[in-house]
Design a protein around this motif. Structure first.
Motif, mmCIF file in Angstrom:
data_model
loop_
_atom_site.group_PDB
_atom_site.id
_atom_site.type_symbol
_atom_site.label_atom_id
_atom_site.label_comp_id
_atom_site.label_asym_id
_atom_site.label_seq_id
_atom_site.Cartn_x
_atom_site.Cartn_y
_atom_site.Cartn_z
ATOM 1 N N LEU A 6 0.838 -1.203 0.000
ATOM 2 C CA LEU A 6 0.000 0.000 0.000
ATOM 3 C C LEU A 6 0.871 1.249 0.000
ATOM 4 O O LEU A 6 0.557 2.236 -0.683
ATOM 5 N N LEU A 52 0.053 3.859 -3.108
ATOM 6 C CA LEU A 52 -0.606 5.151 -2.948
ATOM 7 C C LEU A 52 0.085 6.277 -3.708
ATOM 8 O O LEU A 52 -0.564 6.973 -4.511
ATOM 9 N N ASP A 103 -5.885 -3.610 -3.889
ATOM 10 C CA ASP A 103 -5.178 -2.743 -4.836
ATOM 11 C C ASP A 103 -6.074 -2.384 -6.012
ATOM 12 O O ASP A 103 -6.061 -1.233 -6.498
ATOM 13 N N ALA A 107 -8.611 0.260 -4.896
ATOM 14 C CA ALA A 107 -7.982 1.576 -4.802
ATOM 15 C C ALA A 107 -7.810 2.191 -6.184
ATOM 16 O O ALA A 107 -8.075 3.393 -6.390
ATOM 17 N N ASP A 108 -7.384 1.412 -7.142
ATOM 18 C CA ASP A 108 -7.204 1.902 -8.506
ATOM 19 C C ASP A 108 -8.529 2.334 -9.114
ATOM 20 O O ASP A 108 -8.611 3.360 -9.809
ATOM 21 N N ILE A 148 -9.366 6.992 -1.611
ATOM 22 C CA ILE A 148 -8.679 5.815 -2.147
ATOM 23 C C ILE A 148 -8.529 4.754 -1.065
ATOM 24 O O ILE A 148 -8.762 3.553 -1.297
ATOM 25 N N LEU A 149 -8.154 5.192 0.135
ATOM 26 C CA LEU A 149 -7.940 4.231 1.209
ATOM 27 C C LEU A 149 -9.234 3.602 1.694
ATOM 28 O O LEU A 149 -9.238 2.457 2.163
ATOM 29 N N TRP A 158 -9.522 0.792 -0.635
ATOM 30 C CA TRP A 158 -8.508 -0.214 -0.337
ATOM 31 C C TRP A 158 -8.901 -0.996 0.909
ATOM 32 O O TRP A 158 -8.739 -2.219 0.963
#
Length: 518
Positions: free
Chosen positions: A254, A258, A295, A298-299, A379-380, A383
């Motif tokens: 991570l 990020l 992942d 998050a993307d 984003i987190l 994730w």
């Protein structure tokens, strides 16, 4: 500290009241100045609130509730009691005690719950959490060694690139340097301090790290900006305390991912997106995140933000995923069962409850932080739900509650009958029936108030394994802002959790009701 030394210090403060203004109090708390006495006091104190804070820490638990009710009858506001409990909790635990920081995170939700109650009952949710707070303080040794002490910072202290330096200090378990950097930032402004704290919070993503950081900020409205360092530094203590080799291994990818996503999509430089997603996009994104690795999730969110989707729409989609975790959870298995969390239960620290509270916290952090931290928070949040799902892959494919056959069993469509039947389902801990009843109630487009009022009563009366207040606050907030197509999923999940937690009365509630003549 001995009673004599405390009295001496308080006498000194009394002699120096002319300088103990709000500015002086903030400086003393931060360690940016010295007290009137020759020696720097070993204990942080809180000016006019100190007597209430001391009451929270020092009153024997069997005398606490009468003392608190007496304060209310003397005209002390609930908000003041919660503010004092916030400071007592911070001073006693400093973010380092499991029950302690859970109680800290429940304080603001309990106050929010009180505002939804008729006047005679408003104190109940607050008294519930204040009882838990003081009980834990005494279980840890009462008014003994505090977790937080004054921190001194020279006016010449170098605070350049404080966010990155705090994060590095946390990774190195250098609590002293991390606190000095945060103290200096808090001396300038709470907002600056919060933005400098968040990179360390974002360095290892799990529910307690996230929610504690949000609630520390949220409670500043109650305790005042002069106590920003006291509330925010708990996150540093938590982060340092939990910085273990296993954390470094788990979150290594991570920490690489990020910055790569921020660069790839140029998210910090972009203007925030304003495009409000439609229901179809939310459905599609929810399904994508449900089946993605951490992942990949998050993307997907980073790409959506780059495409101009608004932060709130992104947060809405992630909240739908966390809600599905509650609705799809098969319940606690035998090896994880505990006396207050039996086999089949979904309350307390279940994946769904934890994920929902985390996503709600990330949403709020994104609202109040700078551009970089706001984007990182969103984003987190994605994730984190991807990471949570990896511990229970069946959440991606399982059918959510209520099952069609359970809905078919609900014959009544009368509003009062549905509410009464829901009450019965909760008391029989029938999670499936509770879900079906709320689903049918929502289909009739009845007002949510009756359902929320019923569920609120149980969020107060039941122990909830440390999570009842937070999760009630999370679901009702998300319900209020969600689209009509999705909002009843939140109360359906809350009904399930309420049925799960029923049967474990909250300590102190019977006494509180008696004292309040309820």
């Amino acid at each position: 500290m001995s009673q004599h030394s405390r009295r001496s210090f308080l006498a000194d403060v009394g002699q120096g009241m002319i300088v103990a203004t709000i500015g002086y109090g903030a400086a003393l708390e931060l360690g940016l100045t010295r007290a009137v006495a020759d020696d720097t006091p070993a204990r942080i104190t809180f000016g006019p609130r100190e007597s209430l804070v001391a009451l929270m820490q020092e009153t024997p638990i069997d005398r606490l509730l009468p003392a608190l009710v007496d304060q209310l009858r003397q005209g002390v506001a609930l908000k003041e009691l919660v503010a004092a409990a916030t400071l007592a909790n911070a001073r006693a635990f400093g973010g380092e005690d499991y029950i302690g920081f859970h109680t800290f995170m429940a304080l603001a939700p309990a106050l929010n719950m009180s505002e939804q109650l008729p006047e005679p009952m408003r104190a109940l949710p607050v008294l519930k959490v204040l009882y838990r707070n003081t009980d834990r303080i005494h279980a840890r040794g009462g008014n003994g060694e505090d977790a937080l002490h004054p921190v001194e910072v020279s006016s010449a202290f170098d605070t350049s690139d404080a966010g990155a330096r705090i994060r590095e200090a946390v990774r190195n378990k250098n609590l002293r340097l991390a606190e000095e950097l945060l103290a200096a930032a808090a001396g300038r402004s709470p907002t600056e301090a919060y933005n400098d704290l968040l990179p360390a919070v974002a360095d290892a993503v799990e529910v307690h790290r996230t929610v504690l950081a949000y609630r520390a900020w949220d409670l500043l409205d109650l305790v005042g900006p002069e106590h920003a360092f006291t509330t925010l530094r708990q996150s540093l203590h938590y982060c340092v305390d939990n910085c273990k080799p296993s954390y470094n291994d788990r979150f290594a990818s991570l920490r690489d991912l990020l910055p790569r996503l921020l660069d790839q999509y140029r998210l910090v430089e972009r203007e925030p997106g304003t495009r409000v997603a439609d229901d179809g996009w939310l459905d599609s994104m929810c399904n994508t995140l449900l089946t993605s690795t951490a992942d990949q999730a998050a993307d997907a969110v980073a790409a959506a933000l780059a495409d101009g989707i608004s932060a709130e729409s992104v947060a809405d989609a992630v909240a739908l995923v966390a809600n599905q975790f509650v609705l799809r959870d098969k319940g606690r298995i035998a090896r994880n069962a505990q006396p207050n969390k039996p086999i089949g239960s979904v309350h307390g620290d279940s994946i769904g409850v934890h994920a929902s509270d985390s996503v709600n916290a990330w949403r709020h952090i994104a609202r109040v932080s700078n551009r970089r931290n706001s984007v990182v928070s969103l984003i987190l949040s994605a994730w984190q739900v991807g990471s949570d799902r990896s511990f229970a892959p069946e959440l991606a494919t399982g059918a959510p509650q209520p099952a069609p056959e359970q809905v078919e069993k609900i014959k009544s469509r009368d509003q009062a009958s549905l509410v009464a039947d829901l009450n019965d389902a909760i008391r029989h801990q029938d999670q499936a029936r509770a879900c079906a009843l709320v689903h049918v109630y929502g289909e009739q487009d009845y007002p949510a108030a009756d359902i929320q009022s019923l569920l609120l009563g149980y969020a107060i009366s039941e122990d909830g394994a440390l999570h009842a207040e937070k999760y009630f606050n999370t679901t009702t907030e998300e319900f209020a802002r969600a689209r009509p197509k999705f909002r009843w999923r939140q109360l359906t999940a809350l009904a399930r959790v309420t049925a799960s937690e029923y049967g474990q009365p909250a300590p102190g509630m019977a006494e509180a009701r008696c004292l309040l003549n309820i």
